[in-house]
Design a protein around this motif. Structure first.
Motif, PDB file in Angstrom:
ATOM      1  N   PRO A 215       0.863  -1.189   0.000  1.00  0.00           N
ATOM      2  CA  PRO A 215       0.000   0.000   0.000  1.00  0.00           C
ATOM      3  C   PRO A 215       0.896   1.236   0.000  1.00  0.00           C
ATOM      4  CG  PRO A 215      -0.575  -1.523   1.777  1.00  0.00           C
ATOM      5  CD  PRO A 215       0.750  -1.943   1.252  1.00  0.00           C
ATOM      6  N   SER A 216       0.306   2.399   0.043  1.00  0.00           N
ATOM      7  CA  SER A 216       1.084   3.636   0.078  1.00  0.00           C
ATOM      8  C   SER A 216       2.050   3.620   1.253  1.00  0.00           C
ATOM      9  CB  SER A 216       0.152   4.839   0.207  1.00  0.00           C
ATOM     10  OG  SER A 216       0.899   6.025   0.427  1.00  0.00           O
ATOM     11  N   ILE A 217       3.285   4.047   1.009  1.00  0.00           N
ATOM     12  CA  ILE A 217       4.289   4.061   2.075  1.00  0.00           C
ATOM     13  C   ILE A 217       4.247   5.355   2.873  1.00  0.00           C
ATOM     14  CG2 ILE A 217       5.837   2.515   0.821  1.00  0.00           C
ATOM     15  CD1 ILE A 217       7.487   4.947   0.017  1.00  0.00           C
ATOM     16  N   GLU A 218       3.399   6.294   2.473  1.00  0.00           N
ATOM     17  CA  GLU A 218       3.331   7.585   3.142  1.00  0.00           C
ATOM     18  C   GLU A 218       2.525   7.504   4.425  1.00  0.00           C
ATOM     19  OE1 GLU A 218       4.988  10.276   2.181  1.00  0.00           O
ATOM     20  OE2 GLU A 218       5.818   9.180   0.483  1.00  0.00           O
ATOM     21  N   GLY A 219       3.124   7.914   5.529  1.00  0.00           N
ATOM     22  CA  GLY A 219       2.395   8.100   6.777  1.00  0.00           C
ATOM     23  C   GLY A 219       2.231   6.881   7.654  1.00  0.00           C
ATOM     24  N   THR A 220       2.695   5.709   7.215  1.00  0.00           N
ATOM     25  CA  THR A 220       2.598   4.504   8.045  1.00  0.00           C
ATOM     26  C   THR A 220       4.001   3.978   8.284  1.00  0.00           C
ATOM     27  OG1 THR A 220       0.442   3.995   7.072  1.00  0.00           O
ATOM     28  CG2 THR A 220       1.558   2.230   8.257  1.00  0.00           C
ATOM     29  N   SER A 221       4.481   4.113   9.507  1.00  0.00           N
ATOM     30  CA  SER A 221       5.888   3.842   9.808  1.00  0.00           C
ATOM     31  C   SER A 221       6.303   2.427   9.432  1.00  0.00           C
ATOM     32  CB  SER A 221       6.178   4.112  11.289  1.00  0.00           C
ATOM     33  OG  SER A 221       5.396   3.271  12.126  1.00  0.00           O
ATOM     34  N   SER A 222       5.432   1.429   9.671  1.00  0.00           N
ATOM     35  CA  SER A 222       5.831   0.047   9.390  1.00  0.00           C
ATOM     36  C   SER A 222       6.044  -0.174   7.893  1.00  0.00           C
ATOM     37  CB  SER A 222       4.775  -0.923   9.918  1.00  0.00           C
ATOM     38  OG  SER A 222       3.494  -0.635   9.380  1.00  0.00           O
ATOM     39  N   VAL A 223       5.167   0.381   7.043  1.00  0.00           N
ATOM     40  CA  VAL A 223       5.317   0.224   5.600  1.00  0.00           C
ATOM     41  C   VAL A 223       6.520   1.017   5.102  1.00  0.00           C
ATOM     42  CG1 VAL A 223       4.180   0.470   3.349  1.00  0.00           C
ATOM     43  CG2 VAL A 223       2.830  -0.134   5.365  1.00  0.00           C
ATOM     44  N   GLU A 224       6.684   2.217   5.628  1.00  0.00           N
ATOM     45  CA  GLU A 224       7.838   3.041   5.254  1.00  0.00           C
ATOM     46  C   GLU A 224       9.140   2.319   5.561  1.00  0.00           C
ATOM     47  OE1 GLU A 224       7.818   6.929   6.948  1.00  0.00           O
ATOM     48  OE2 GLU A 224       5.780   7.378   6.302  1.00  0.00           O
ATOM     49  N   GLU A 225       9.228   1.740   6.752  1.00  0.00           N
ATOM     50  CA  GLU A 225      10.460   1.068   7.165  1.00  0.00           C
ATOM     51  C   GLU A 225      10.717  -0.180   6.330  1.00  0.00           C
ATOM     52  OE1 GLU A 225      10.158   0.454  11.360  1.00  0.00           O
ATOM     53  OE2 GLU A 225      10.867   2.481  11.810  1.00  0.00           O
ATOM     54  N   ARG A 226       9.670  -0.877   5.941  1.00  0.00           N
ATOM     55  CA  ARG A 226       9.867  -2.053   5.088  1.00  0.00           C
ATOM     56  C   ARG A 226      10.422  -1.636   3.726  1.00  0.00           C
ATOM     57  NH1 ARG A 226       4.341  -5.452   6.813  1.00  0.00           N
ATOM     58  NH2 ARG A 226       4.910  -5.512   9.043  1.00  0.00           N
ATOM     59  N   PHE A 227       9.955  -0.524   3.211  1.00  0.00           N
ATOM     60  CA  PHE A 227      10.460  -0.050   1.928  1.00  0.00           C
ATOM     61  C   PHE A 227      11.924   0.375   2.054  1.00  0.00           C
ATOM     62  CE2 PHE A 227      10.901   3.432  -1.285  1.00  0.00           C
ATOM     63  CZ  PHE A 227      10.897   2.604  -2.393  1.00  0.00           C
ATOM     64  N   ILE A 228      12.252   1.034   3.167  1.00  0.00           N
ATOM     65  CA  ILE A 228      13.648   1.429   3.408  1.00  0.00           C
ATOM     66  C   ILE A 228      14.536   0.190   3.515  1.00  0.00           C
ATOM     67  CG2 ILE A 228      15.214   2.507   5.090  1.00  0.00           C
ATOM     68  CD1 ILE A 228      12.907   4.448   5.751  1.00  0.00           C
ATOM     69  N   GLY A 229      14.036  -0.853   4.198  1.00  0.00           N
ATOM     70  CA  GLY A 229      14.790  -2.098   4.323  1.00  0.00           C
ATOM     71  C   GLY A 229      15.007  -2.766   2.977  1.00  0.00           C
ATOM     72  N   PHE A 230      14.002  -2.700   2.101  1.00  0.00           N
ATOM     73  CA  PHE A 230      14.105  -3.239   0.748  1.00  0.00           C
ATOM     74  C   PHE A 230      15.238  -2.532  -0.007  1.00  0.00           C
ATOM     75  CE2 PHE A 230      12.746  -2.689  -3.739  1.00  0.00           C
ATOM     76  CZ  PHE A 230      12.734  -4.014  -4.148  1.00  0.00           C
ATOM     77  N   GLN A 231      15.263  -1.207   0.064  1.00  0.00           N
ATOM     78  CA  GLN A 231      16.305  -0.438  -0.610  1.00  0.00           C
ATOM     79  C   GLN A 231      17.687  -0.731  -0.016  1.00  0.00           C
ATOM     80  OE1 GLN A 231      14.319   3.368   0.241  1.00  0.00           O
ATOM     81  NE2 GLN A 231      14.231   3.740  -1.967  1.00  0.00           N
TER      82      GLN A 231
END
Length: 382
Positions: A215-231
Motif C-alpha cells: 500500500p502507500s508508504i506515506e504516513g505509516t511507519s511500518s510500511v515506510e520502514e519495510r520499503f527502506i529495508g528493501f532499498q
C-alpha cells in the motif's frame, strides 16, 4: 461509576461537608489526576461536569473555584454506585481488525496479559477509519478505561484524539508502528531489519529483477520502514534497484476496504493494476509483498496470466497463516505477535505505575522459508 464520576463526587462531597467553601480554589487537573492515578483527560472531564452543573467556576489561566452561587444539591444526581472489580479495571484495545494472518495472536496475547494483571479488556475495531478510531478512543475514555493499547490506522495524518492522549500523558502504547516526532511508547518488530533480511534472501537466491509491492508508504511507519529495508538490502549487496519494479498503490487490503461496500471495486482495481504491472515488466523473477493479502492476490493474478509460483516467478511476503503443514507455502517474515502483545501490556502497566518515559520496544521476528521462493541461475535473467 466511572473514574471521572468518582472525582466529581469527591469534589462535591468536599463542598457539601463545608471543607471547600464558596470562592475556594479547587485542585488542578494535574493534582486530581495524580491523586486518583488517572489521566488529565479524566480529571478534566470531572471538572467540566462540575462546571456544567454550576458547582465550580473555571477561569482561563487562574484555575477552578467553588461557585459563588451554588445550586440546590438535592436536584443533582450524584452517582454513588462504585464499579466492582470486574468493571473498574478496564484496558482498551483499539485495532483496525484482526485475522489469522495478523492480529488474532496479538489480541489473544494482550487479553492474557491484561488478565494476568487483573484487568479486563475492551476491544474496539476501527476498520482502518480515522473517524472510527476517534469514536473508539472517546468511547474507551467514557467507559473509564485506565489505559489504551492502539494499532493506529494507516495514513499521512495523525488522529487528533490520539495526539491528545499523548499530550495529556494518558497511559498509551502503540502497536506495530510509531508516530514520528510524538513521544509515545510503542511495540513492533524491526521492520527495516526484517525486510532487509527477506530481500537479502531473495538476492542470495539468484534473483536480480525484484519487485516491491505494498500500500502507500506515506504516513505509516511500518510500511515506510519495510520499503527502506528493501532499498538497503540492494545497497548492502551492491546490486542496482530498478525503480520501475516498485508498486506502492495497493488499496484493497486496507481494513476498511476489506470489509466495506467498496471491497470488490478496490479488489478489481488492484488486480487490474497488478496485471498491467506484470505485463509491463516481464523480466521480474521475484515479488516482495509487504503484506500476506497482497501476496495472495498477486498469486491469483499471476495464475490468470499463465505464470506459476515458484516455477516461473517467486513470491515472498510479511506474515502468513499458521501452516497446517510443517513447511509453509510462502517464504515470509513471521512477527512474534505474542511478544508484541505481552510487551504492550507490560509497558502500559509501567505507565499506570507512574513511569511515563516513552519506550520503543522491539520484539523478535523469524524468516520462515517456504515453497514460493526458487533459487535460480543468474544467467537465466540476463
Amino acid at each position: 461509576m466511572s473514574l471521572y464520576e468518582q472525582i466529581y463526587n469527591y469534589i462535591l462531597d468536599k463542598i457539601k461537608a463545608g471543607e471547600m467553601k464558596r470562592g475556594d480554589k479547587i485542585p488542578t487537573e494535574y493534582e486530581l489526576a495524580k491523586l486518583f492515578r488517572v489521566s488529565r483527560i479524566t480529571s478534566k472531564k470531572a471538572l467540566d461536569m462540575l462546571s456544567q452543573n454550576n458547582i465550580i467556576e473555571r477561569f482561563q489561566g487562574r484555575g477552578s473555584f467553588v461557585s459563588s452561587t451554588l445550586p440546590d444539591f438535592s436536584t443533582i444526581s450524584a452517582k454513588r454506585e462504585y464499579l466492582d472489580t470486574e468493571r473498574d479495571n478496564l484496558i482498551g484495545l483499539i485495532i483496525p481488525d484482526f485475522m489469522d494472518t495478523y492480529g488474532l495472536e496479538l489480541v489473544k496475547a494482550i487479553e492474557r496479559g491484561c488478565s494476568d494483571h487483573q484487568y479486563n479488556l475492551v476491544l474496539k475495531r476501527t476498520l482502518g477509519l480515522q473517524e472510527e478510531e476517534k469514536k473508539a478512543i472517546n468511547s474507551c475514555i467514557n467507559m473509564g478505561v485506565k489505559g489504551i493499547i492502539v494499532l493506529p490506522v494507516q495514513g499521512t495524518h495523525y488522529n487528533n484524539e490520539l495526539l491528545r492522549l499523548v499530550v495529556e500523558e494518558y497511559p498509551l502504547v502503540l502497536i506495530d508502528r510509531y508516530l514520528k516526532g510524538i513521544p509515545a511508547s510503542s511495540v513492533s518488530i524491526d521492520n527495516k531489519k526484517a525486510m532487509r533480511e527477506l530481500t537479502g534472501l531473495v538476492l542470495e537466491s539468484g534473483h536480480r529483477n525484484i519487485a516491491f509491492i505494498s500500500p502507500s508508504i506515506e504516513g505509516t511507519s511500518s510500511v515506510e520502514e519495510r520499503f527502506i529495508g528493501f532499498q538497503a538490502a540492494f545497497s548492502e549487496k551492491g546490486k542496482p534497484l530498478n525503480p520501475d519494479y516498485i508498486l506502492t498503490e495497493m488499496k484493497s487490503t486496507m481494513p476498511v476496504n476489506v470489509h466495506g461496500d467498496k471491497q470488490m471495486g478496490y479488489e478489481t482495481e488492484d488486480c487490474d493494476k497488478l496485471a498491467r504491472f506484470i505485463e509491463r515488466n516481464p523480466t521480474i523473477t521475484a515479488y516482495i509483498c509487504s503484506e500476506y493479502e497482497i501476496a495472495v492476490m498477486l498469486y491469483k493474478v499471476l495464475g490468470t496470466l499463465g505464470k506459476k509460483v515458484p516455477k516461473d516467478v517467486s513470491i515472498v511476503c510479511f506474515d502468513s497463516p499458521n501452516a497446517y503443514l510443517d513447511y509453509p507455502f510462502f517464504t515470509h517474515i513471521r512477527q512474534d505477535q505474542d511478544a508484541m502483545g505481552r510487551n504492550a501490556v507490560e509497558l502500559l502497566m509501567k505507565q499506570l505505575a507512574g513511569e511515563n518515559e516513552p519506550f520503543n520496544c522491539k520484539v523478535n521476528f523469524r524468516l520462515e522459508k517456504g515453497q514460493s521462493l526458487k533459487t535460480i541461475e543468474l544467467e537465466k535473467q540476463e
